[in-house]
Scaffold this active site. Structure first.
Site, PDB file in Angstrom:
ATOM      1  N   ARG A   1      -5.471  -2.245  -5.141  1.00 15.04           N
ATOM      2  CA  ARG A   1      -4.272  -1.926  -4.359  1.00 15.04           C
ATOM      3  C   ARG A   1      -3.512  -0.766  -4.985  1.00 15.04           C
ATOM      4  O   ARG A   1      -2.915   0.056  -4.282  1.00 15.04           O
ATOM      5  CB  ARG A   1      -3.380  -3.164  -4.249  1.00 15.04           C
ATOM      6  CG  ARG A   1      -3.927  -4.214  -3.295  1.00 15.04           C
ATOM      7  CD  ARG A   1      -3.132  -5.512  -3.358  1.00 15.04           C
ATOM      8  NE  ARG A   1      -1.712  -5.328  -3.077  1.00 15.04           N
ATOM      9  CZ  ARG A   1      -1.197  -5.257  -1.857  1.00 15.04           C
ATOM     10  NH1 ARG A   1      -1.978  -5.357  -0.790  1.00 15.04           N
ATOM     11  NH2 ARG A   1       0.104  -5.101  -1.686  1.00 15.04           N
TER      12      ARG A   1
ATOM     13  N   PRO B   1       0.785  -1.245   0.000  1.00 17.36           N
ATOM     14  CA  PRO B   1       0.000   0.000   0.000  1.00 17.36           C
ATOM     15  C   PRO B   1       0.814   1.291   0.000  1.00 17.36           C
ATOM     16  O   PRO B   1       0.245   2.367  -0.070  1.00 17.36           O
ATOM     17  CB  PRO B   1      -0.814  -0.113   1.298  1.00 17.36           C
ATOM     18  CG  PRO B   1       0.056  -0.911   2.203  1.00 17.36           C
ATOM     19  CD  PRO B   1       0.764  -1.910   1.324  1.00 17.36           C
TER      20      PRO B   1
ATOM     21  N   CYS C   1       8.182 -10.858   3.588  1.00 14.78           N
ATOM     22  CA  CYS C   1       7.708 -10.902   4.977  1.00 14.78           C
ATOM     23  C   CYS C   1       7.449 -12.365   5.348  1.00 14.78           C
ATOM     24  O   CYS C   1       6.379 -12.706   5.838  1.00 14.78           O
ATOM     25  CB  CYS C   1       6.468 -10.034   5.173  1.00 14.78           C
ATOM     26  SG  CYS C   1       5.058 -10.489   4.148  1.00 14.78           S
TER      27      CYS C   1
END
Length: 451
Positions: A134, A108, A226
């Site tokens: 997005r 984002p 991540c």
């Protein structure tokens, strides 16, 4: 937290028994909350609990209702996961001259807004996101951050094929299996599987292959995820080095940050953030320099459709240092583009799906200029060009809710509204009411009584 048996066995084998136990205990605690300040809009030198690796990052004791803070909507800070702010160390240690940069998987917008605050003056950043919804969120966040040398695109990585050696710096925060978000996004626990890990690792290689030729020889690639597994992390870093041709670079970091190195090859300079060791969620990062040495390939100087002189003379008043910009008219929109990046921006507009570029300043309607909201958000805005009205909190929230305001004692025409001295947008005061010009798609959707 109920983790899948396959994840537990794989991660325990990777971390070791003692480290895994510490990690598992951390997953049962509440996630930390952190923000990063935009000092070009709202300077502060009083960070009560700073993020060690991010100069403008701050941990909060609890999560406030950000929606109820007009400064959040004005781009004065960004709510960003603390571990991912580690990108700052790459820029501080390896980027010392202006660059043309790309954040390939940017939505984002946390890392892109951070890069806008970090890259040397004179740099330009393209923030890209393939997914339509997005990408719109990304464009909103980049606009609110306010850097004039910004472009937002909505394209697949392969679409950059015609931009050979166009970038000095590329960040690929790759779509991944999301193991590092288990604590913040419990649904990701249910969605996890070994098959998905393998699929993500292959997709990451495809993305890297697609974008590799857009990085100039000698340029920097930052690869991050991540997630924790080695397939998407160390193994892909070695693949980049061996198959694409790059040198992994080390970062100098203090030991007391408790950043973990490679879990499969001690000689490989990579950086892992693991809950229980660092205050944040799971994050992995590596820096690689592309083999060779070369300069950016420059786009041809375009033929510009400059704004007519009368209009240009007027819109120049809207910006600080207008001599640094070209004022381009496309249909009825006047856009200010930094002169040093105009050719690159126009080249992107010609071949890519561009959602935001430079500073959209005003629209022309019936030979009159209507200032655009993007101008109010820009750090290049010259506030003195407008009649400014400072709002109290209740009025500011009404404006952001897109309600009609009444400003009877204020001048007629376009007014720039501020909160705590920071611009939040424009209204057109017609006397008995002030028409609200805040973008409808950005408005606060909660009832104000709930804030």
């Amino acid at each position: 937290m109920e983790l899948k048996a396959d994840f537990i066995s794989r991660t325990k084998s990777l971390f070791g028994e003692e480290a895994y136990a510490r990690f598992a205990q951390a997953l049962d605690s509440e996630p930390v909350v952190s923000i990063r300040h935009n000092e070009q809009k709202h300077a502060s030198d009083n960070y009560l609990n700073p993020v060690p690796w991010a100069s403008k990052g701050e941990y909060l004791q609890e999560r406030p209702l950000f929606t109820a803070d007009p400064l959040f909507h004005a781009g004065c800070y960004y709510v960003q996961e603390a571990s991912s702010m580690f990108v700052e160390q790459v820029v501080k240690q390896y980027v010392h001259e202006p660059v043309r940069a790309l954040d390939l998987c940017a939505a984002p917008g946390g890392k892109s807004t951070h890069l806008h605050s970090l890259l040397p003056k004179g740099s330009m950043l393209v923030s890209n996101e393939p997914m339509p919804l997005r990408a719109q969120i990304l464009a909103e966040n980049i606009t609110k951050w306010g850097n004039p040398a910004s472009v937002v695109t909505r394209n697949m990585p392969a679409d950059f094929v015609s931009f050979r050696e166009f970038f000095d710096f590329i960040l690929v925060d790759a779509p991944c299996s999301g193991e590092g978000m288990f604590r913040k996004e419990p649904k990701s626990v249910e969605q996890w599987s070994i098959a998905n890990v393998e699929m993500c690792a292959e997709r990451q290689k495809e993305i890297l292959s697609d974008i590799w030729n857009s990085l100039r020889p000698g340029g920097l690639l930052v690869y991050s995820t991540c997630t924790y597994n080695s397939e998407e992390n160390e193994e892909n870093v070695r693949w980049i080095a061996e198959e694409l041709g790059a040198e992994p670079l080390a970062l100098e970091i203090p030991a007391d940050w408790n950043v973990t190195g490679s879990l499969v090859d001690e000689s490989l300079p990579v950086y892992r953030f693991i809950p229980g060791f660092t205050a944040g969620e799971g994050f992995f990062l590596a820096v690689l320099r592309k083999n060779g040495d070369g300069s950016l390939l420059q786009p041809r100087q375009p033929r510009l459709q400059n704004a007519p002189a009368k209009i240009k003379n007027e819109v120049e008043k809207y910006l600080n240092n207008p001599e640094l910009f070209n004022f381009i008219q496309t249909d009825d929109v006047i856009t200010a583009m930094p002169k040093e990046h105009t050719a690159a921006m126009v080249a992107l507009q010609q071949k890519m799906h561009v959602l935001h570029c430079g500073v959209p300043v005003a629209t022309v309607k019936n030979n009159k200029l209507l200032p655009m909201h993007q101008l109010a958000m820009s750090t290049a805005l010259c506030k003195e060009a407008f009649n400014v009205v400072e709002l109290e909190l209740e009025q500011a929230l009404m404006y952001l809710h897109r309600e009609t305001l009444t400003l009877p004692s204020c001048p007629m025409g376009y007014l720039l509204l501020t909160y705590s001295g920071v611009p939040i947008g424009f209204v057109k005061n017609v006397g008995n009411r002030a028409n609200n010009l805040y973008p409808a798609e950005w408005r606060i959707r909660k009832n104000l009584t709930d804030l």
